[in-house]
Write an enzyme that holds these catalytic residues in place. Structure first.
Site, PDB file in Angstrom:
ATOM      1  N   HIS A  52     -10.973  -1.815   4.667  1.00 20.81           N
ATOM      2  CA  HIS A  52     -10.714  -1.395   6.048  1.00 20.81           C
ATOM      3  C   HIS A  52     -11.377  -0.063   6.385  1.00 20.81           C
ATOM      4  O   HIS A  52     -11.278   0.393   7.518  1.00 20.81           O
ATOM      5  CB  HIS A  52      -9.207  -1.298   6.266  1.00 20.81           C
ATOM      6  CG  HIS A  52      -8.586  -0.269   5.370  1.00 20.81           C
ATOM      7  ND1 HIS A  52      -8.517  -0.415   4.001  1.00 20.81           N
ATOM      8  CD2 HIS A  52      -8.036   0.926   5.644  1.00 20.81           C
ATOM      9  CE1 HIS A  52      -7.964   0.656   3.481  1.00 20.81           C
ATOM     10  NE2 HIS A  52      -7.651   1.485   4.446  1.00 20.81           N
ATOM     11  N   ASP A  53     -11.995   0.578   5.405  1.00 21.97           N
ATOM     12  CA  ASP A  53     -12.684   1.852   5.640  1.00 21.97           C
ATOM     13  C   ASP A  53     -14.204   1.695   5.640  1.00 21.97           C
ATOM     14  O   ASP A  53     -14.924   2.677   5.857  1.00 21.97           O
ATOM     15  CB  ASP A  53     -12.323   2.874   4.551  1.00 21.97           C
ATOM     16  CG  ASP A  53     -10.855   3.276   4.575  1.00 21.97           C
ATOM     17  OD1 ASP A  53     -10.238   3.210   5.654  1.00 21.97           O
ATOM     18  OD2 ASP A  53     -10.337   3.663   3.513  1.00 21.97           O
ATOM     19  N   ASP A  68       0.861  -1.183   0.000  1.00 21.27           N
ATOM     20  CA  ASP A  68       0.000   0.000   0.000  1.00 21.27           C
ATOM     21  C   ASP A  68       0.896   1.231   0.000  1.00 21.27           C
ATOM     22  O   ASP A  68       1.715   1.411   0.907  1.00 21.27           O
ATOM     23  CB  ASP A  68      -0.851  -0.035   1.288  1.00 21.27           C
ATOM     24  CG  ASP A  68      -2.146   0.742   1.171  1.00 21.27           C
ATOM     25  OD1 ASP A  68      -2.150   1.772   0.471  1.00 21.27           O
ATOM     26  OD2 ASP A  68      -3.135   0.337   1.796  1.00 21.27           O
ATOM     27  N   ASP A  99      -2.921   4.747  -2.403  1.00 25.18           N
ATOM     28  CA  ASP A  99      -3.872   5.408  -1.511  1.00 25.18           C
ATOM     29  C   ASP A  99      -4.262   6.787  -2.047  1.00 25.18           C
ATOM     30  O   ASP A  99      -3.389   7.553  -2.485  1.00 25.18           O
ATOM     31  CB  ASP A  99      -3.193   5.559  -0.137  1.00 25.18           C
ATOM     32  CG  ASP A  99      -4.142   6.043   0.942  1.00 25.18           C
ATOM     33  OD1 ASP A  99      -5.119   5.340   1.216  1.00 25.18           O
ATOM     34  OD2 ASP A  99      -3.897   7.127   1.512  1.00 25.18           O
ATOM     35  N   GLU A 134      -6.616   3.988  -5.895  1.00 21.16           N
ATOM     36  CA  GLU A 134      -7.800   4.278  -5.084  1.00 21.16           C
ATOM     37  C   GLU A 134      -8.312   5.663  -5.451  1.00 21.16           C
ATOM     38  O   GLU A 134      -7.595   6.653  -5.303  1.00 21.16           O
ATOM     39  CB  GLU A 134      -7.489   4.228  -3.587  1.00 21.16           C
ATOM     40  CG  GLU A 134      -8.750   4.363  -2.753  1.00 21.16           C
ATOM     41  CD  GLU A 134      -8.537   4.884  -1.322  1.00 21.16           C
ATOM     42  OE1 GLU A 134      -9.366   4.593  -0.465  1.00 21.16           O
ATOM     43  OE2 GLU A 134      -7.567   5.621  -1.080  1.00 21.16           O
TER      44      GLU A 134
HETATM   45  O1  TEU Z   1      -8.816   6.423   2.420  1.00 22.12           O
HETATM   46  C1  TEU Z   1      -9.237   7.460   1.594  1.00 22.12           C
HETATM   47  C2  TEU Z   1     -10.335   8.247   2.108  1.00 22.12           C
HETATM   48  O2  TEU Z   1     -10.734   9.198   1.475  1.00 22.12           O
HETATM   49  C3  TEU Z   1     -10.915   7.834   3.434  1.00 22.12           C
HETATM   50  O3  TEU Z   1     -10.307   8.563   4.408  1.00 22.12           O
HETATM   51  C4  TEU Z   1     -12.357   8.001   3.464  1.00 22.12           C
HETATM   52  O4  TEU Z   1     -12.738   9.327   3.297  1.00 22.12           O
HETATM   53  C5  TEU Z   1     -12.846   7.531   4.788  1.00 22.12           C
HETATM   54  O5  TEU Z   1     -12.261   6.306   5.108  1.00 22.12           O
HETATM   55  C6  TEU Z   1     -14.315   7.363   4.716  1.00 22.12           C
HETATM   56  O6  TEU Z   1     -14.706   6.857   5.908  1.00 22.12           O
HETATM   57  C7  TEU Z   1      -7.472   6.112   2.434  1.00 22.12           C
HETATM   58  C8  TEU Z   1      -7.249   4.927   3.350  1.00 22.12           C
HETATM   59  O7  TEU Z   1      -7.923   3.809   2.824  1.00 22.12           O
HETATM   60  C9  TEU Z   1      -7.679   5.283   4.726  1.00 22.12           C
HETATM   61  O8  TEU Z   1      -7.587   4.197   5.613  1.00 22.12           O
HETATM   62  C10 TEU Z   1      -6.802   6.413   5.193  1.00 22.12           C
HETATM   63  O9  TEU Z   1      -7.237   6.866   6.447  1.00 22.12           O
HETATM   64  C11 TEU Z   1      -6.833   7.587   4.201  1.00 22.12           C
HETATM   65  O10 TEU Z   1      -6.666   7.183   2.860  1.00 22.12           O
HETATM   66  C12 TEU Z   1      -5.707   8.539   4.497  1.00 22.12           C
HETATM   67  O11 TEU Z   1      -4.483   7.979   4.132  1.00 22.12           O
END
Ligand code: TEU
Ligand code: CA
Length: 540
Positions: A317-318, A100, A201, A243
Site C-alpha cells: 500500500h506504500d 497490522d 509496522d 517491517e
Molecule cells: O510505512 C513505513 C514507512 O517508513 C513509510 O512511511 C515510507 O517511508 C513511505 O511509505 C514511503 O513512501 C509504514 C506503513 O506501511 C505506512 O503506510 C505508514 O504511513 C507508516 O508506516 C506510518 O505508520
C-alpha cells in the site's frame, strides 16, 4: 520446527487495503462486511492468509496508521463482531487473518496521548517522547517522514514531543516498561481472538534515540523485540512479519532467526529503492539498472539461506503498481505482469500479493485535487513552495505516489468498478472497464489465472520453499535468470525483463519440464520475446 513445518514457509499471503477493497453499504469506504463477501474470491485465488491493513479506531490522518484505540474497530469499517466473524469465516476457508500492529506511534487522539499532554506528572506522560525547550527552537533538526520537523511544541507543557511520521502520530516511548507491558497485553488479546499472526509496522524504528539522531536500528531494538516475542508471539504457530526499511541481511538474520526469538520473517525494501537517485528521496527518479536489481536479490536470497526468512513482494500500500513501475502497462501489460510474478514467486521466502496485483492493476495519473495520501499532499505542497515546476512534481507523483496502490479494487465493469454503490473516498482508476476481476475470471489466460497457478505450484513442489539460489547470466542487461536446487529437485526460472527480444544462451531448460510460461509456446522459441518468462523443473 524444521523449515517445512511452519505453515508460513509454504504460504502465499494476500494483502488487503480495507478502505479500497470492497464497500458494502454505499458510503464509499471499503469495510469488513465487504471483505467477508469477497472471501470466496480469495479462496479461489488460493491464498493462505490475509494481511489486513489497520482497521482499528482511528481519525485516519494516515489511513489507519494513526490508531486511537488498539482494541476497537473503527466504525467506518464495521464492528468488533464483524471482525470476529471475518476471522471465523476466513478460517472456514483455510485462510488466516494477519493483523497490522502499529507500535511505533499512536494517534494524537489516543487516550494515552490525551492524558500525556495534561501534565508532566500525568501517569501517561512518559508513554511518549518529550523534551523541554522553547517555542520556535526544536531540540534538534530531525525531520518527519511526512515532511516538516519531527518535533512538535505543546505550549501548555512547555515541551516538544517527537514524531517520526505526521504531527498526529506521536512516537511511543519504548524505554518505558509500562508501555511495553500494555502493548504485549493488547497483542495477546488479539491472539486470543484467533488471528493467525501480526505484521509489525516500522518495527525497526521503535527504539529511536532522538538525542543521537537515531530513528531506525536503535541500540535497544533487538532486546525489545525479543522481549515482545517471548511475551506475546511464541504460543501457537503465529506468523510475525517485521517491517524494516533499513534492514541488511545481517540484521534480517536477527529479525528472522530460525530459533524463533524474534519474528518469522523480515519485510525489507532494498530492491524498492533502486529507481531513485542515490541518497535522495523516492520522488527523485532514476532509471532502474537490471544488473543492480539482480545483485540485490542475489544477496538476499543467498545470505538468508538456512539462517533467516524473507518476504517476497513487489507491491504494497506504500508502493506504486509494479506493472507500471518495472513492467509495461501498455501493450505488454499482461505479459509483463506475468513475467514479474514468475520472477518473484520462484524465489525463496513468503510471497505477498497486494490487492489488484493479481489482475495487473496499474498506476493512475490523477489531477492534484484527486490525491488523498498525506505523504503525497505534503510533498506536493513542499515542492511547490520550493519552486519545483508543476510538471516535474507531477511526474514524481505519477511514478511514486502511494495513492497508485490505493485506488479501489476493480471487481467488474459496472459503475465504480463494483467497489461501491456510492461515491468512493478516492477515485477509481479509469481503466477498470478493461481490467477487472469479472473479465479475468472468465479468461483462462488472464493474469488472475496465472497467479492462481503460481500459488498452486508453490504448494506442489518443495523446491520453492527449500531450494538454494544461484543467479545465472549476472551481467545480462535484459534477462533475469536463476536456478534453485534442493534434495528433491531443481527449478529454473528465465525472464526477459525487457520489452525487446532477447538472446538467451541457456540450454538446460530443453531437458526439463515446463511448469508455467507466459506465452502459449514458451520454451520453443530461439529468442525470448518481450517480457517472456518461464519456469522449468526436474525432479519433483
Ligand atoms: O510505512 C513505513 C514507512 O517508513 C513509510 O512511511 C515510507 O517511508 C513511505 O511509505 C514511503 O513512501 C509504514 C506503513 O506501511 C505506512 O503506510 C505508514 O504511513 C507508516 O508506516 C506510518 O505508520
Ligand atoms: Ca462502507
Amino acid at each position: 520446527m524444521t523449515n517445512r513445518e511452519h505453515w508460513w514457509k509454504n504460504a502465499v499471503i494476500y494483502q488487503i487495503y480495507p478502505k479500497s477493497f470492497q464497500d458494502s453499504n454505499g458510503d464509499g469506504i471499503g469495510d469488513i462486511p465487504g471483505i467477508i463477501s469477497r472471501l470466496d474470491y480469495l479462496q479461489e485465488l488460493g491464498i493462505d492468509a490475509i494481511w489486513l491493513c489497520p482497521m482499528y479506531r482511528s481519525p485516519q490522518d494516515d489511513n489507519g496508521y494513526d490508531i486511537s484505540d488498539y482494541q476497537d474497530i473503527d466504525l467506518m469499517f464495521g464492528t468488533m463482531r464483524d471482525m470476529e466473524e471475518l476471522i471465523v469465516k476466513a478460517r472456514e476457508r483455510g485462510i488466516r487473518i494477519i493483523m497490522d500492529l502499529v507500535l511505533n506511534h499512536t494517534s494524537d487522539e489516543h487516550r494515552w496521548f490525551r492524558e500525556a499532554k495534561k501534565g508532566k506528572d500525568n501517569p501517561y506522560h512518559d508513554y511518549y517522547v518529550w523534551r523541554d525547550g522553547v517555542p520556535g527552537k526544536a531540540p534538534n533538526d530531525m525531520r518527519a517522514t511526512f515532511g516538516g520537523s519531527a518535533w512538535e511544541w505543546v505550549p501548555g507543557l512547555g515541551q516538544y514531543y517527537f514524531h517520526q511520521f505526521s504531527v498526529r502520530q506521536p512516537d511511543l516511548n519504548w524505554d518505558n516498561p509500562r508501555v511495553r507491558e500494555e502493548i504485549y497485553r493488547m497483542i495477546r488479546w488479539w491472539a486470543d481472538k484467533g488471528v493467525g499472526g501480526f505484521r509489525l509496522d516500522v518495527i525497526d524504528q521503535i527504539a529511536k534515540e532522538p538525542d543521537l539522531g537515531i530513528t531506525a536500528n536503535g541500540p535497544k531494538l533487538h532486546d525489545y523485540i525479543r522481549e515482545m516475542s517471548a511475551a506475546a508471539f511464541q504460543e501457537g504457530d503465529l506468523i510475525t512479519v517485521g517491517e524494516a526499511w533499513g534492514s541488511t541481511p545481517e540484521l534480517a538474520k536477527l529479525y528472522s532467526n530460525p530459533d524463533g526469538s524474534e519474528f518469522s520473517m523480515v519485510f525489507q525494501f532494498e530492491h524498492s529503492g533502486l529507481d531513485q537517485q542515490e541518497g535522495k528521496a523516492k520522488w527523485d527518479l532514476a532509471p532502474l539498472s537490471l544488473q543492480r536489481m539482480k545483485a540485490v536479490f542475489e544477496k538476499w536470497q543467498t545470505q538468508l539461506y538456512d539462517c533467516g526468512w524473507n518476504s517476497l513482494f513487489w507491491n504494497n500500500h506504500d508502493l506504486p503498481r509494479i506493472v507500471s513501475r518495472w513492467g509495461n502497462d501498455g501493450v505488454y501489460r499482461e505479459y509483463s505482469a506475468k513475467m514479474l510474478a514468475t520472477l518473484l514467486h520462484g524465489m525463496q521466502g513468503t510471497p505477498y500479493i497486494y490487492q489488484g496485483e493479481e489482475l495487473g492493476m496499474t498506476n493512475v495519473r490523477f489531477a492534484p485535487e484527486q490525491y488523498r495520501d498525506i505523504e503525497t499532499l505534503n510533498l506536493y505542497r513542499e515542492r511547490k513552495e520550493a519552486g519545483y515546476p508543476e510538471a516535474e512534481i507531477m511526474r514524481s507523483i505519477y511514478a511514486k505516489s502511494r495513492d497508485n496502490a490505493r485506488t479501489p479494487m476493480q471487481w467488474d465493469d459496472s459503475a465504480q468498478a463494483g467497489f461501491s454503490g456510492g461515491e468512493p473516498w478516492i477515485d477509481v482508476n479509469p481503466n477498470y472497464r478493461a481490467i477487472n476481476v469479472a473479465a479475468q475470471r472468465q479468461d483462462p489466460d488472464s493474469v488472475f489465472h496465472y497467479y492462481q497457478r503460481l500459488i498452486r505450484l508453490r504448494r506442489e513442489y518443495p523446491v520453492f520453499a527449500e531450494g538454494n539460489f544461484r543467479l545465472l547470466l549476472a551481467d545480462d542487461a535484459q534477462i533475469f535468470a536463476y536456478e534453485r536446487e534442493s534434495e528433491t529437485g531443481k527449478l529454473l526460472v528465465i525472464c526477459n525483463f525487457s520489452g525487446e527480444p532477447a538472446e538467451c544462451g541457456l540450454t538446460e531448460q530443453k531437458q526439463m519440464k515446463l511448469l508455467i510460461g507466459n506465452y502459449k509456446d514458451t520454451g520453443n522459441a530461439r529468442q525470448l520475446r518481450p517480457y517472456e518468462a518461464g519456469m522449468w523443473i526436474c525432479g519433483k
